[in-house]
Design a protein around this motif. Structure first.
Motif, PDB file in Angstrom:
ATOM      1  N   LYS A 149       0.865  -1.172   0.000  1.00  0.00           N
ATOM      2  CA  LYS A 149       0.000   0.000   0.000  1.00  0.00           C
ATOM      3  C   LYS A 149       0.903   1.224   0.000  1.00  0.00           C
ATOM      4  CE  LYS A 149      -4.360   1.597   1.873  1.00  0.00           C
ATOM      5  NZ  LYS A 149      -5.424   1.355   2.871  1.00  0.00           N
ATOM      6  N   ILE A 150       0.753   2.066  -1.033  1.00  0.00           N
ATOM      7  CA  ILE A 150       1.717   3.128  -1.298  1.00  0.00           C
ATOM      8  C   ILE A 150       1.008   4.473  -1.342  1.00  0.00           C
ATOM      9  CG2 ILE A 150       3.441   4.000  -2.948  1.00  0.00           C
ATOM     10  CD1 ILE A 150       3.473   0.999  -4.016  1.00  0.00           C
ATOM     11  N   GLY A 151       1.550   5.447  -0.636  1.00  0.00           N
ATOM     12  CA  GLY A 151       1.055   6.815  -0.693  1.00  0.00           C
ATOM     13  C   GLY A 151       2.050   7.685  -1.439  1.00  0.00           C
ATOM     14  N   LEU A 152       1.623   8.306  -2.527  1.00  0.00           N
ATOM     15  CA  LEU A 152       2.467   9.197  -3.320  1.00  0.00           C
ATOM     16  C   LEU A 152       2.142  10.628  -2.906  1.00  0.00           C
ATOM     17  CD1 LEU A 152       1.834   7.450  -6.772  1.00  0.00           C
ATOM     18  CD2 LEU A 152       3.796   7.106  -5.261  1.00  0.00           C
ATOM     19  N   VAL A 153       3.079  11.284  -2.230  1.00  0.00           N
ATOM     20  CA  VAL A 153       2.825  12.610  -1.661  1.00  0.00           C
ATOM     21  C   VAL A 153       3.206  13.684  -2.674  1.00  0.00           C
ATOM     22  CG1 VAL A 153       3.258  14.173   0.262  1.00  0.00           C
ATOM     23  CG2 VAL A 153       3.228  11.694   0.651  1.00  0.00           C
ATOM     24  N   LEU A 154       2.202  14.419  -3.142  1.00  0.00           N
ATOM     25  CA  LEU A 154       2.364  15.453  -4.158  1.00  0.00           C
ATOM     26  C   LEU A 154       2.138  16.818  -3.513  1.00  0.00           C
ATOM     27  CD1 LEU A 154       2.471  16.458  -7.162  1.00  0.00           C
ATOM     28  CD2 LEU A 154       0.003  16.043  -7.239  1.00  0.00           C
ATOM     29  N   PRO A 155       3.166  17.693  -3.461  1.00  0.00           N
ATOM     30  CA  PRO A 155       2.982  18.986  -2.809  1.00  0.00           C
ATOM     31  C   PRO A 155       2.282  20.020  -3.667  1.00  0.00           C
ATOM     32  CG  PRO A 155       5.228  18.818  -3.621  1.00  0.00           C
ATOM     33  CD  PRO A 155       4.565  17.497  -3.907  1.00  0.00           C
ATOM     34  N   SER A 167       2.136  24.142   0.431  1.00  0.00           N
ATOM     35  CA  SER A 167       1.045  23.228   0.736  1.00  0.00           C
ATOM     36  C   SER A 167       1.063  22.905   2.214  1.00  0.00           C
ATOM     37  CB  SER A 167       1.189  21.936  -0.077  1.00  0.00           C
ATOM     38  OG  SER A 167       2.457  21.350   0.146  1.00  0.00           O
ATOM     39  N   ALA A 168      -0.107  22.851   2.805  1.00  0.00           N
ATOM     40  CA  ALA A 168      -0.197  22.533   4.228  1.00  0.00           C
ATOM     41  C   ALA A 168      -1.413  21.663   4.489  1.00  0.00           C
ATOM     42  CB  ALA A 168      -0.293  23.804   5.066  1.00  0.00           C
ATOM     43  N   GLY A 169      -1.242  20.701   5.355  1.00  0.00           N
ATOM     44  CA  GLY A 169      -2.353  19.843   5.722  1.00  0.00           C
ATOM     45  C   GLY A 169      -2.776  20.109   7.150  1.00  0.00           C
ATOM     46  N   LEU A 170      -4.069  20.012   7.425  1.00  0.00           N
ATOM     47  CA  LEU A 170      -4.528  20.073   8.799  1.00  0.00           C
ATOM     48  C   LEU A 170      -4.052  18.812   9.507  1.00  0.00           C
ATOM     49  CD1 LEU A 170      -8.180  21.309   8.121  1.00  0.00           C
ATOM     50  CD2 LEU A 170      -6.214  22.666   8.836  1.00  0.00           C
ATOM     51  N   ASN A 171      -3.477  18.976  10.684  1.00  0.00           N
ATOM     52  CA  ASN A 171      -2.886  17.828  11.383  1.00  0.00           C
ATOM     53  C   ASN A 171      -3.893  16.705  11.594  1.00  0.00           C
ATOM     54  OD1 ASN A 171      -0.414  19.088  11.486  1.00  0.00           O
ATOM     55  ND2 ASN A 171      -0.753  19.965  13.523  1.00  0.00           N
ATOM     56  N   GLU A 172      -5.134  17.069  11.905  1.00  0.00           N
ATOM     57  CA  GLU A 172      -6.140  16.021  12.127  1.00  0.00           C
ATOM     58  C   GLU A 172      -6.451  15.280  10.829  1.00  0.00           C
ATOM     59  OE1 GLU A 172      -8.359  20.062  12.454  1.00  0.00           O
ATOM     60  OE2 GLU A 172      -6.392  19.201  12.959  1.00  0.00           O
ATOM     61  N   ASP A 173      -6.422  15.997   9.691  1.00  0.00           N
ATOM     62  CA  ASP A 173      -6.610  15.346   8.383  1.00  0.00           C
ATOM     63  C   ASP A 173      -5.498  14.340   8.126  1.00  0.00           C
ATOM     64  OD1 ASP A 173      -8.900  16.644   7.758  1.00  0.00           O
ATOM     65  OD2 ASP A 173      -8.051  17.921   6.183  1.00  0.00           O
ATOM     66  N   ILE A 174      -4.275  14.763   8.371  1.00  0.00           N
ATOM     67  CA  ILE A 174      -3.123  13.897   8.118  1.00  0.00           C
ATOM     68  C   ILE A 174      -3.173  12.671   9.013  1.00  0.00           C
ATOM     69  CG2 ILE A 174      -0.604  13.744   8.290  1.00  0.00           C
ATOM     70  CD1 ILE A 174      -0.554  16.737   7.510  1.00  0.00           C
ATOM     71  N   ASP A 175      -3.444  12.881  10.300  1.00  0.00           N
ATOM     72  CA  ASP A 175      -3.519  11.748  11.232  1.00  0.00           C
ATOM     73  C   ASP A 175      -4.603  10.770  10.802  1.00  0.00           C
ATOM     74  OD1 ASP A 175      -1.453  12.735  12.790  1.00  0.00           O
ATOM     75  OD2 ASP A 175      -2.796  13.809  14.155  1.00  0.00           O
ATOM     76  N   ARG A 176      -5.732  11.306  10.362  1.00  0.00           N
ATOM     77  CA  ARG A 176      -6.837  10.438   9.935  1.00  0.00           C
ATOM     78  C   ARG A 176      -6.441   9.605   8.717  1.00  0.00           C
ATOM     79  NH1 ARG A 176      -9.873  11.195   5.882  1.00  0.00           N
ATOM     80  NH2 ARG A 176      -9.372  13.428   5.743  1.00  0.00           N
ATOM     81  N   PRO A 206       7.604  23.459   1.128  1.00  0.00           N
ATOM     82  CA  PRO A 206       6.845  23.607   2.384  1.00  0.00           C
ATOM     83  C   PRO A 206       5.360  23.343   2.131  1.00  0.00           C
ATOM     84  CG  PRO A 206       8.261  25.527   1.944  1.00  0.00           C
ATOM     85  CD  PRO A 206       8.217  24.732   0.683  1.00  0.00           C
ATOM     86  N   ILE A 207       4.650  22.841   3.139  1.00  0.00           N
ATOM     87  CA  ILE A 207       5.131  22.269   4.387  1.00  0.00           C
ATOM     88  C   ILE A 207       4.488  20.899   4.621  1.00  0.00           C
ATOM     89  CG2 ILE A 207       5.659  24.429   5.615  1.00  0.00           C
ATOM     90  CD1 ILE A 207       2.920  24.247   6.927  1.00  0.00           C
ATOM     91  N   LEU A 208       3.747  20.455   3.565  1.00  0.00           N
ATOM     92  CA  LEU A 208       2.995  19.212   3.706  1.00  0.00           C
ATOM     93  C   LEU A 208       3.903  18.023   3.976  1.00  0.00           C
ATOM     94  CD1 LEU A 208       0.197  17.855   3.578  1.00  0.00           C
ATOM     95  CD2 LEU A 208       0.585  17.494   1.130  1.00  0.00           C
ATOM     96  N   ALA A 209       5.021  17.929   3.254  1.00  0.00           N
ATOM     97  CA  ALA A 209       5.925  16.788   3.446  1.00  0.00           C
ATOM     98  C   ALA A 209       6.429  16.742   4.880  1.00  0.00           C
ATOM     99  CB  ALA A 209       7.091  16.875   2.468  1.00  0.00           C
TER     100      ALA A 209
END
Length: 376
Positions: free
Chosen positions: A2-8, A73-82, A100-103
């Protein structure tokens, strides 16, 4: 896996990295993996979320010395944790992790094996060196979270190699040969010839050099036209330059769709990518090679990494307008050279298929998992 490709970068904007990740996601899925793209939600984005795309946080445009428009790019911490808890990825693959700063937010929360890929080269200019000094304190603390490092070319690897002692695997970008196909036949004998540019309309792309070279050619050849296919902050300025130079038969198409781009690549007679600097690879060169469209390209390190062997015939200093015009004329009119170039491109392009590139990344994912497990 299971792979997540992180695109900023925002999926609402075009771009080479975006195209590559969507194609790579499809290729990995076809191999039995379960791959998702994790990316910030574009501003004002109210469309249905594409399949296998996970939107977190938001993205904001900013001006950059290396790319005219980039995104923070920024993610809400609760979104990322979920997302991380729900999907429990085996591997997270971060593209351009220095953006910055999603990665940073995801890396510091990740319990997966982490892979990083660097796409961009930082040009050797005062502004870019200043940028590197600003970016490095931000980037360096993140490196301890990364298990394997990759880059698309040697120019793209230079920056990260200056920060780490670990090996960096060079894995090139890829092109979809099912979409980018050559025409059924090449008519090198037709009188009217078309030169094509495809790309962003911004300073580092060198389109103004092409316009000046085209002026020299068009004065001698009434059966020549030029198509500038793209958009960007310099579009109006370039249109004005074409008017000021009184250039005949120059088009700036309004239909900039993917389908229209492929149509132009398959119908033009010569491709020109005149970037003098700032290129780490050259995805558009692969697209021209795949369609067997003979190419003239700026002799920057990124393009030189693609135009190997006989392909070096394409490279020229675009700032030298007369020399650029001579190279355009040579590869436009010398049919024996054109056939040699197409034969070279037909063989060379095979190493850049998504199947080949995905296999290389699979090996890196396995190594990253092994290293990650040893750390635990």
């Amino acid at each position: 896996m299971k792979i997540g490709l992180v695109l900023p970068y925002s999926i609402a904007r075009g771009g080479g990295v975006q195209e590559i990740l969507f194609a790579m996601q499809r290729e990995l899925d076809s191999r039995g993996h379960e791959a998702y793209i994790i990316t910030p939600r574009p501003q004002g984005y109210d469309q249905p979320c594409p399949e296998h795309v996970l939107l977190v946080g938001a993205s904001t445009d900013f001006n950059s010395p290396t790319h005219t428009t980039a995104q923070v790019s920024a993610g809400l911490n609760e979104d990322i944790d979920r997302v991380l808890t729900e999907h429990d990825f085996d591997v997270l693959h971060f593209h351009e992790p220095w953006i910055p700063i999603l990665a940073r937010q995801i890396l510091t929360r990740s319990t997966s094996a982490n892979v990083a890929t660097f796409h961009a080269a930082i040009p050797d200019t005062i502004m870019s060196r200043t940028l590197a000094k600003v970016v490095t304190p931000y980037t360096k603390p993140l490196l301890k979270y990364i298990d394997e490092f990759t880059a698309v070319s040697e120019p793209a690897a230079e920056y990260i190699c200056s920060l780490i002692d670990e090996p960096v695997a060079l894995i090139p970008n890829a092109v979809d040969l099912k979409q980018f196909k050559p025409p059924k036949y090449h008519n090198d004998k037709k009188h009217h010839k078309t030169i094509l540019y495809v790309g962003r309309l911004e300073g580092r792309k060198g389109v103004k050099f092409l316009l000046h070279a085209y002026k020299l050619l068009s004065e001698q050849d009434p059966d020549l036209s030029l198509v500038i296919f793209g958009n960007g902050p310099d579009k109006q300025q370039l249109e004005m330059l074409a008017t000021d130079l009184e250039l005949p038969r120059v088009q700036f198409p309004t239909d900039l769709s993917h389908k229209a781009k492929i149509k132009w690549l398959r119908s033009a007679d010569l491709f020109c990518a005149p970037s003098p600097f700032g290129e780490s690879f050259g995805l558009v060169l692969l697209e021209a090679m795949a369609t067997e469209l003979v190419t003239v390209a700026g002799d920057n390190p990124g393009y030189a990494s693609v135009m190997q062997g006989l392909g070096a015939l394409s490279l020229v200093n675009p700032r030298q307008t007369a020399e650029l015009a001579r190279r355009l004329e040579l590869l436009l009119r010398e049919n024996d050279l054109r056939r040699l170039w197409r034969d070279w491109a037909k063989k060379e392009i095979q190493q850049y298929t998504y199947a080949n590139v995905a296999s290389q990344y699979e090996e890196v994912y396995v190594q990253a998992q092994k290293k990650h497990h040893r750390k635990q």
